[in-house]
Structure formats: structure tokens, C-alpha cells
Motif scaffolding. Sequence first.
Motif, PDB file in Angstrom:
ATOM      1  N   ARG B 137       0.841  -1.197   0.000  1.00 48.42           N
ATOM      2  CA  ARG B 137       0.000   0.000   0.000  1.00 48.42           C
ATOM      3  C   ARG B 137       0.885   1.259   0.000  1.00 48.42           C
ATOM      4  O   ARG B 137       0.644   2.207  -0.759  1.00 48.42           O
ATOM      5  N   TYR B 138       1.899   1.216   0.852  1.00 52.32           N
ATOM      6  CA  TYR B 138       2.816   2.359   0.939  1.00 52.32           C
ATOM      7  C   TYR B 138       3.589   2.510  -0.379  1.00 52.32           C
ATOM      8  O   TYR B 138       3.741   3.619  -0.893  1.00 52.32           O
ATOM      9  N   SER B 200      -0.321  15.611   2.116  1.00 51.46           N
ATOM     10  CA  SER B 200      -1.727  15.337   2.449  1.00 51.46           C
ATOM     11  C   SER B 200      -2.194  14.040   1.797  1.00 51.46           C
ATOM     12  O   SER B 200      -2.917  13.252   2.403  1.00 51.46           O
ATOM     13  N   GLY B 204      -3.416  10.765   3.807  1.00 55.85           N
ATOM     14  CA  GLY B 204      -4.775  10.279   3.529  1.00 55.85           C
ATOM     15  C   GLY B 204      -4.772   8.832   3.054  1.00 55.85           C
ATOM     16  O   GLY B 204      -5.544   8.005   3.542  1.00 55.85           O
ATOM     17  N   TRP B 205      -3.907   8.537   2.103  1.00 55.49           N
ATOM     18  CA  TRP B 205      -3.895   7.193   1.531  1.00 55.49           C
ATOM     19  C   TRP B 205      -3.425   6.131   2.529  1.00 55.49           C
ATOM     20  O   TRP B 205      -3.812   4.971   2.446  1.00 55.49           O
ATOM     21  N   MET B 206      -2.582   6.557   3.466  1.00 53.23           N
ATOM     22  CA  MET B 206      -2.065   5.591   4.447  1.00 53.23           C
ATOM     23  C   MET B 206      -2.911   5.589   5.730  1.00 53.23           C
ATOM     24  O   MET B 206      -2.575   4.884   6.690  1.00 53.23           O
ATOM     25  N   ASP B 207      -3.970   6.386   5.762  1.00 49.55           N
ATOM     26  CA  ASP B 207      -4.824   6.506   6.957  1.00 49.55           C
ATOM     27  C   ASP B 207      -4.022   6.883   8.202  1.00 49.55           C
ATOM     28  O   ASP B 207      -4.197   6.311   9.274  1.00 49.55           O
ATOM     29  N   TRP B 208      -3.121   7.822   8.027  1.00 47.49           N
ATOM     30  CA  TRP B 208      -2.304   8.250   9.159  1.00 47.49           C
ATOM     31  C   TRP B 208      -2.886   9.512   9.829  1.00 47.49           C
ATOM     32  O   TRP B 208      -2.241  10.088  10.703  1.00 47.49           O
ATOM     33  N   GLU B 209      -4.085   9.934   9.390  1.00 50.36           N
ATOM     34  CA  GLU B 209      -4.639  11.200   9.893  1.00 50.36           C
ATOM     35  C   GLU B 209      -4.745  11.206  11.417  1.00 50.36           C
ATOM     36  O   GLU B 209      -4.497  12.221  12.070  1.00 50.36           O
ATOM     37  N   ASN B 210      -5.134  10.060  11.961  1.00 46.74           N
ATOM     38  CA  ASN B 210      -5.394  10.026  13.399  1.00 46.74           C
ATOM     39  C   ASN B 210      -4.230   9.467  14.207  1.00 46.74           C
ATOM     40  O   ASN B 210      -4.377   9.192  15.388  1.00 46.74           O
ATOM     41  N   SER B 211      -3.111   9.299  13.544  1.00 43.47           N
ATOM     42  CA  SER B 211      -1.953   8.782  14.270  1.00 43.47           C
ATOM     43  C   SER B 211      -1.499   9.807  15.306  1.00 43.47           C
ATOM     44  O   SER B 211      -1.339  11.001  14.986  1.00 43.47           O
ATOM     45  N   GLU B 225      -7.376  17.306   4.970  1.00 43.94           N
ATOM     46  CA  GLU B 225      -8.137  16.058   4.893  1.00 43.94           C
ATOM     47  C   GLU B 225      -9.201  16.103   3.810  1.00 43.94           C
ATOM     48  O   GLU B 225     -10.133  15.306   3.815  1.00 43.94           O
TER      49      GLU B 225
END
Lengths: 310, 261
Positions: B137-138, B200, B204-211, B225
Motif C-alpha cells: 500500500r505504501y 496530504s 490520507g492514503w495511508m490513513d495516518w490522519e489520526n496517528s 483532509e
Amino acid sequence: MIQLHNATKLYGTVIGVNDISLELEPGAYGLLGPNGSGKTTLLNLITGQLSPTMGTVHLFDARVSHDQQVLGQVGLCPAMDLLPIAVDGIEWVKYMTQLYGFSAVEAAERAHAALDLVGLDDARHRAIAGYSRGMKQRVKLAQAIAHEPQLLILDEPFSGLDPVARHDMTIFLREWISRGKSVLMASHILHEVEAVASHYLLIYGGRLLANGTTDEIFGMLEDYPREIEIVCDDAARLALLVQQQSVVDSFQFREDGQGLTIITRKTLEVYQQLPGWLEDQQVVIREMTSSDESLQALLEILMKIHRGEI
Amino acid sequence: MKPQYWRAVFTHEWRNSLAARRFFSWCFLIGFPVLIVGLLRYTQRDNPDPMEFLAWGAIVFVLIPGICCMLSLLLTAAPFLQAELEGRSWIYLSVRPGARDALLLGKYLYSVSRTVLMATITLVICMAIGGFLGEFRYLLAILVLILLGSLAYGAIYIFIGILIPRRAMVVAVIYSGLEFLLSLFPALINRLTVQFRLRSLLIGWMDWENSPDLDFFASSGLFSEVPAWQHVVILLTMTVVLLFLAGLLLNRREYIAIRDE
């Protein structure tokens, strides 16, 4: 073929080309003028690399700045030397030909044919970096003719060439013209242009001073005084003879005392009558030249006429 | 413009690029991120608490779609016109119909394709060194960012190269530094930068927003976002507009080396 109407090019406050108007039909033309006279600027205006500050330039009835497709009918061999680039001669000519819209295969065929025509044989497969000046000139010429243009524009094509290469270039250009193609060739050396072109454009200080055949241009000068240098063993005796002649306007002793400078409006008569004046006079002529036959002198006379000084 | 015009330039540039004398630039551009990642890995060898993937991913992001791509484009796209002017080939090109557009497009596509290829090789080596080659994915996200970043930065550098050909490299270096700083500016101005969009997209693609590690980034507005397609459209629009303007300038301005006037 080429039309300029009051074309002027300014570089800031410096005038490159000054109010030139001319119309050239297909043919062979020599653009003559000393270094810095505006020849290259004029060629750049014609090929659309520069836009005129004032006036218009048309090539094959199109304004180059508006219709670049017209450049497909033109081949340019610039004065600038090729830098020692690492690509082969054939690769470079092929690449340049592809940029006229030919496919890779057709461009390669045309590049080979053009290099055959300019006489670059096996060396075409070597890097341009190792080429002599003459070989580079041949490659430059090949890239200009590979697409079979109607008009070939050459800027100082003989510059840096050895006598053999000059001869080859002259022969090539004559053959090119004999095929019904047009040539516009810029040079600062009169006899180089004379060997190829029959029609001249004389440019000096950015101005077009004269435009015509050799006879027409020299005919313009018929009524203006010109100088004949005579080197002899007895300048005083020669002076006595010369002062009696009506075809001589005036004369002066050379600075070295070894002869005279005759000023006349009738050079042809002087040449014809001189042997008669010297008959039984024991004056030995060692050298006789008309400096006015040189391009520089010709241009200076034309400039004086232009400024109303004579 | 017929495709063979720009294809001729593209092929010519690639042929030159693969010449032995250009080998050094390939080695350098691939080698320096690999070296940094290798050193990082070496320092981590005995660490009982190995680096998290997020940190590793951030470093690779900065090194490859960031520095590596920018450097590669700086070397090829920014000086594209100056190279022709200095190499005295411009006079030959400019008297060929359509050659100006062919030069622009051919060299742009060459710069982008060379950069993408170089960055992809570097990415694969770096991921292998880090032991994260299985993070598909990365890998996919970074590959798309490499492509988008190369397209956008390529257009910016080409535009600079046409606007100020004689100082293109210097101006492009200054621009790159400023862009990087501005992208880290906690203000709206960072939205004008390519880096901000790429960052951004990755987050977004790695779902790191809430890390929790990216709390500071989130609170400072250092990424957005909004949906990914918006970032992509902005980047592609910017690319097309800059290339269009570059084409206009290249066709209208006089670029000439005058020798004997």
C-alpha cells in the motif's frame, strides 16, 4: 520569396537593422557587409528568430512570426560553430531532420543522403567532438539541406575552411543553385560571394546600401571618384605625365614616395590609356591596384553617397 | 504538433542520458537516498525498539518524492533551455517549425520519465534495505506521489527555465528551498505548495490522519483532509497551466545568442 517592408530591429538603443525594405525573387543572393554590419540580425529576422521592432518581414508570402510552418521551406546553416557535442554526425543530422516532421526511418535516409551530398563519408559515424572545422561545416550544411528546402540561408559558410573545403563548398552551392533552388549567403568577403551569387545586397551599419547585380552596383559608382594606387620607380616623372591627362581628376604622392594615388571618375579609361602615357618614358610600374574594388572601400563609397558627402 | 516532433526530442534526450558520461548523475541521485537509508538502518541494527513504519515511511517520503525527485528535475528540467542556448543548438532548433513546442514537451517528458524511473529504483532499494518491501500500500502510494510530484515540479522548473533561462538553476534551487519551508508554514499559504499536496495525499492514503505521532501536523494545518481527488486535480491543473504558460513564453520570446553583431 522574401519581402521586408521598413524592417527595423533595435536591441535596446542599439540598431541592428535600420529601416530595410527589399523584395527578393527566387535566386542566388549574396548578403555582403563587414563584421557587425547587421547581416546576422537580418538573417535572424528573415528566419523568424527575431521579430522586427518596426516593419514587417514575409517569407514565401507568410509572416514567420505568425506561421512557423513556412520555415519548412528554409534551411539555415548558421555562422556559429558547433560545440564539440558527443553525438555522431549522422545521429545529429537525423535528429535535426526529424524535427521537420519526418519519421525516424525517413529522417535517417535523408540524413545519409545529405551527408553524401556534402561529402562526409565514414566520419559521419564518429562523434562531432572529434571533427575538424571543415567536417563540422559539412555537418551543419547537411542538417540544412536534408529536408530539401527551397531556400538555403548560409551565414559565413566559408569561415575557417581550408582552400580545398572552400572549393568543395563553392561547387556544392553552384550545383544547388543549378537545381533551381535559392540561396541567400552572408559573407564579409566579396570574392567568396562572387563565386556563387550574381546578385548582391550590401549592408553596412544596419542599412541596406545597395541591391543589385555586380554591374548594377559598380555602375552606380561610375560617376563617383575612385582611387588607383600605382607603385613605380619614378613617382615624380609619373606625376608629370598624369597631370596632363584629362581623365585624372587629381593625384597625390604615396606616403612612401614609391608612387602615386590617382583619383578619377573614369577608371576604365585610365586603365586603357596608362600604357600609352608611359610609352618611351622610362617609368617602370611595379604594382597597380584599385582599392575601391574591395568590399570595404565599396561600402565606404556607398556610405558617403548615402550621407550625401559625395 | 505531430507526435514525432516531441518523440524525436524525447528519444534524443534519453539516448544522451544513457551515455557513459551521465552515469555519475544516475549513481548520485540513486545513491544518496540509499546511503542515508542504509546508514539509518545500520544505526538501528542493535536497537531493541526498532523504528516504526510511520517514521520510516516519513523519511522515505522526504527523501524520494521530495529531495530525490526535486534534484533530478532540477538537473534536467530547469536548465533545459539554457543548455540549448549555451550548447549553440538553439539556433538550429528554433528554425524548425514546431520545434519549440517539441523541445518543451519532449524535454519535459524526458525529465519526468527519467525522474520517475530513478525514484522508483531508489524506492525499491530503500524499502528492501528497511525490510519493508512487503508494504504494498505504501509502495503504491509513494509511486503515485513520485509521478504526481515529478509532473508538478517538472512543470514548475520548466517554467522557471523559460522565464529566466540564464539563472534557471539558481532560481529553481531558491524556489525549492522556499517551497519546502512554506509547506511547513502553519498558514494557508502552505496550500500553494506541491509538498503540502503530496504530504496530504500520503497521509490520507495511508490513513495516518489520526496517528498520535502526527498530532502536531494535524493541529498546525500541515496537511489537509479534503478528498484525495481534489489534491490530484489541483496538482494536475497546476501542471497543465504552467506548461501552457511556458509554451506561450517559449514561442513568443526571443532567445538568441548573437555572435557577430
